[in-house]
Motif scaffolding. Structure first.
Motif, PDB file in Angstrom:
ATOM      1  N   ALA A 101      22.261  39.653  28.039  1.00 37.17           N
ATOM      2  CA  ALA A 101      20.922  40.124  27.687  1.00 37.17           C
ATOM      3  C   ALA A 101      20.936  41.584  27.267  1.00 37.17           C
ATOM      4  N   ARG A 102      21.886  42.347  27.827  1.00 37.65           N
ATOM      5  CA  ARG A 102      21.990  43.776  27.488  1.00 37.65           C
ATOM      6  C   ARG A 102      22.950  44.015  26.321  1.00 37.65           C
ATOM      7  N   ARG A 103      23.394  42.927  25.689  1.00 37.84           N
ATOM      8  CA  ARG A 103      24.256  42.989  24.503  1.00 37.84           C
ATOM      9  C   ARG A 103      25.541  43.782  24.732  1.00 37.84           C
ATOM     10  N   CYS A 104      26.149  43.541  25.888  1.00 37.20           N
ATOM     11  CA  CYS A 104      27.434  44.189  26.177  1.00 37.20           C
ATOM     12  C   CYS A 104      28.493  43.731  25.172  1.00 37.20           C
ATOM     13  N   ARG A 105      29.384  44.627  24.837  1.00 35.92           N
ATOM     14  CA  ARG A 105      30.471  44.279  23.915  1.00 35.92           C
ATOM     15  C   ARG A 105      31.707  43.773  24.653  1.00 35.92           C
ATOM     16  N   ALA A 106      31.824  44.159  25.935  1.00 37.21           N
ATOM     17  CA  ALA A 106      32.993  43.732  26.723  1.00 37.21           C
ATOM     18  C   ALA A 106      32.559  43.439  28.156  1.00 37.21           C
ATOM     19  N   PHE A 107      33.168  42.408  28.740  1.00 40.16           N
ATOM     20  CA  PHE A 107      32.876  42.001  30.111  1.00 40.16           C
ATOM     21  C   PHE A 107      34.205  41.752  30.804  1.00 40.16           C
ATOM     22  N   ILE A 108      34.473  42.496  31.887  1.00 36.92           N
ATOM     23  CA  ILE A 108      35.709  42.304  32.647  1.00 36.92           C
ATOM     24  C   ILE A 108      35.362  41.717  34.004  1.00 36.92           C
ATOM     25  N   ASN A 109      35.860  40.523  34.264  1.00 34.69           N
ATOM     26  CA  ASN A 109      35.654  39.836  35.538  1.00 34.69           C
ATOM     27  C   ASN A 109      36.901  40.014  36.402  1.00 34.69           C
ATOM     28  N   MET A 110      36.720  40.563  37.595  1.00 33.05           N
ATOM     29  CA  MET A 110      37.853  40.779  38.488  1.00 33.05           C
ATOM     30  C   MET A 110      38.094  39.551  39.348  1.00 33.05           C
ATOM     31  N   SER A 111      39.292  38.989  39.244  1.00 37.10           N
ATOM     32  CA  SER A 111      39.677  37.830  40.026  1.00 37.10           C
ATOM     33  C   SER A 111      40.919  38.175  40.845  1.00 37.10           C
ATOM     34  N   SER A 112      41.595  37.175  41.343  1.00 35.26           N
ATOM     35  CA  SER A 112      42.767  37.380  42.196  1.00 35.26           C
ATOM     36  C   SER A 112      43.989  36.694  41.600  1.00 35.26           C
ATOM     37  N   ALA A 113      45.125  37.374  41.658  1.00 35.65           N
ATOM     38  CA  ALA A 113      46.370  36.788  41.175  1.00 35.65           C
ATOM     39  C   ALA A 113      46.768  35.571  42.001  1.00 35.65           C
ATOM     40  N   TYR A 114      46.205  35.458  43.197  1.00 40.89           N
ATOM     41  CA  TYR A 114      46.629  34.407  44.114  1.00 40.89           C
ATOM     42  C   TYR A 114      45.836  33.109  43.959  1.00 40.89           C
ATOM     43  N   VAL A 115      45.032  33.010  42.894  1.00 38.75           N
ATOM     44  CA  VAL A 115      44.389  31.719  42.606  1.00 38.75           C
ATOM     45  C   VAL A 115      45.422  30.677  42.209  1.00 38.75           C
ATOM     46  N   THR A 116      46.623  31.131  41.839  1.00 42.55           N
ATOM     47  CA  THR A 116      47.671  30.187  41.453  1.00 42.55           C
ATOM     48  C   THR A 116      48.374  29.570  42.654  1.00 42.55           C
ATOM     49  N   GLY A 117      48.065  30.046  43.853  1.00 45.53           N
ATOM     50  CA  GLY A 117      48.726  29.502  45.029  1.00 45.53           C
ATOM     51  C   GLY A 117      50.107  30.102  45.215  1.00 45.53           C
ATOM     52  N   SER A 118      50.980  29.398  45.924  1.00 42.67           N
ATOM     53  CA  SER A 118      52.312  29.921  46.202  1.00 42.67           C
ATOM     54  C   SER A 118      53.193  29.836  44.969  1.00 42.67           C
ATOM     55  N   CYS A 119      54.209  30.699  44.964  1.00 43.90           N
ATOM     56  CA  CYS A 119      55.120  30.759  43.821  1.00 43.90           C
ATOM     57  C   CYS A 119      56.316  29.840  44.061  1.00 43.90           C
ATOM     58  N   ALA A 120      56.628  29.042  43.079  1.00 44.98           N
ATOM     59  CA  ALA A 120      57.788  28.162  43.183  1.00 44.98           C
ATOM     60  C   ALA A 120      58.424  28.028  41.800  1.00 44.98           C
ATOM     61  N   GLY A 121      59.724  28.277  41.717  1.00 45.63           N
ATOM     62  CA  GLY A 121      60.430  28.056  40.470  1.00 45.63           C
ATOM     63  C   GLY A 121      60.386  29.209  39.489  1.00 45.63           C
ATOM     64  N   GLY A 122      60.178  30.422  39.976  1.00 44.31           N
ATOM     65  CA  GLY A 122      60.253  31.561  39.076  1.00 44.31           C
ATOM     66  C   GLY A 122      58.942  32.307  38.936  1.00 44.31           C
ATOM     67  N   PRO A 123      58.938  33.348  38.118  1.00 38.60           N
ATOM     68  CA  PRO A 123      57.738  34.181  37.962  1.00 38.60           C
ATOM     69  C   PRO A 123      56.543  33.385  37.442  1.00 38.60           C
ATOM     70  N   GLN A 124      55.371  33.759  37.912  1.00 41.32           N
ATOM     71  CA  GLN A 124      54.131  33.142  37.460  1.00 41.32           C
ATOM     72  C   GLN A 124      53.519  33.978  36.356  1.00 41.32           C
ATOM     73  N   ASN A 125      52.853  33.297  35.421  1.00 48.67           N
ATOM     74  CA  ASN A 125      52.108  34.013  34.393  1.00 48.67           C
ATOM     75  C   ASN A 125      50.739  33.353  34.235  1.00 48.67           C
ATOM     76  N   GLU A 126      50.016  33.729  33.205  1.00 49.49           N
ATOM     77  CA  GLU A 126      48.653  33.226  33.035  1.00 49.49           C
ATOM     78  C   GLU A 126      48.608  31.721  32.767  1.00 49.49           C
ATOM     79  N   ALA A 127      49.717  31.147  32.317  1.00 43.02           N
ATOM     80  CA  ALA A 127      49.759  29.712  32.022  1.00 43.02           C
ATOM     81  C   ALA A 127      50.152  28.870  33.233  1.00 43.02           C
ATOM     82  N   THR A 128      50.546  29.518  34.328  1.00 38.78           N
ATOM     83  CA  THR A 128      50.918  28.780  35.532  1.00 38.78           C
ATOM     84  C   THR A 128      49.714  28.003  36.067  1.00 38.78           C
TER      85      THR A 128
END
Length: 299
Positions: A101-128
């Motif tokens: 409504a305020r016609r913002c040009r950019a919106f940054i939503n802060m989330s958590s890296a740990y939404v992917t759960g535990s790490c298994a099989g190497g580094p995690q990225n955004e596609a995990t």
């Protein structure tokens, strides 16, 4: 950019982001619910809740250039799944609506890296594939979905930052980093739950601030914002022992399986698309914290 709406400006990360924006001459609009954060001439605090943003109507200007959304219900045993959904998911919808409504040009939503759960099989990225393990992380992933559904349907760039373990001045003292810092200052034994092999990427709060400045200029989509490398709990304790100079400080281990989960994050996407890379090494950041608090305690 001349103006920015920052929710959660009274929190650990939010205070640093708001102050950094204000020092750059950007007008910051910051709703708050509890204690009023430290004032700055360029920060306009006003009582407000992301569950009822209608009350902001007469306070906010018609045009705001950007929005950084940090406000959330944080993990706590007293919270139900419904509580998290109401604040973290519906609250994100509400803030998105205000930004649109305020016609913002950019919106940054802060989330958590740990939404992917535990790490298994190497580094995690955004596609995990995401496999959140707690009600809190389920709600943060659902909030990401709200942003994903809106992305591409408006001129507003929408970014989600999956933040790894943040630390720095003003961090909660109940975190692992806060506890270890206190142990180092007091010369108390370091008690580690599990084998001490748990690994995670810590990131300094000033690097998170820097990532936000990058995202306000460019980029869209989901980005991991983490340190360059993971460190084990044992090595973190040893790092603080070395910084303190108290070499005889013991490290004790207590049995716990759940504390041996490890995470390794690949931040190549943030580097390539945002031009972001952490500048503060873990050793330098921990030394800075120790020196600062040690001087406070001994003064």
């Amino acid at each position: 950019m001349q103006s920015c709406l920052v929710t959660g400006a009274g929190g650990f990360i939010g205070r640093h982001i708001s102050l950094s924006l204000a020092k750059r001459g950007i007008r910051v609009y910051a709703p708050y619910r509890k204690s009023l954060p430290l004032a700055h001439p360029n920060i306009e605090y006003f009582p407000g809740d992301i569950q009822s943003p209608d009350s902001w109507e007469d306070i906010l200007p018609r045009q705001i250039d950007a929005c950084i959304h940090l406000a959330a219900l944080l993990p706590g045993a007293q919270h139900s799944s419904e509580d998290y959904a109401r604040v973290n998911v519906q609250g994100t919808r509400n803030v998105l609506a205000v930004a649109l409504a305020r016609r913002c040009r950019a919106f940054i939503n802060m989330s958590s890296a740990y939404v992917t759960g535990s790490c298994a099989g190497g580094p995690q990225n955004e596609a995990t594939p995401a496999e959140p393990q707690t009600a809190y992380h389920i709600s943060k992933l659902a909030a990401e979905d709200v942003c994903d559904a809106c992305r591409g349907t408006t001129p507003m760039r929408i970014l989600t930052y999956r933040i790894a373990s943040p630390y720095g001045v003003g961090m909660p003292q109940t975190t692992l980093m806060g506890i270890f810092l206190r142990n180092a200052l007091d010369g108390k034994p370091f008690v580690i739950w599990g084998t001490g092999e748990r690994c995670q990427n810590f990131i300094h709060v000033q690097d998170i601030v820097r990532a936000c400045h990058c995202g306000l200029r460019q980029g869209e989509g989901v980005f991991l914002i983490a340190g360059e490398r993971s460190i084990s709990t044992t090595d973190l304790a040893r790092l603080f022992i070395g910084i303190s100079g108290k070499k005889g400080t013991p490290i004790r281990y207590e049995a716990s399986r759940s504390e041996d989960i490890s995470w390794f994050f690949d931040i190549s996407k943030a580097k390539n698309e945002l031009g972001f890379a952490p500048r503060i090494s873990l050793a330098a950041g921990c030394r800075q914290l120790y020196t600062l608090l040690d001087s406070v305690y001994t003064s």
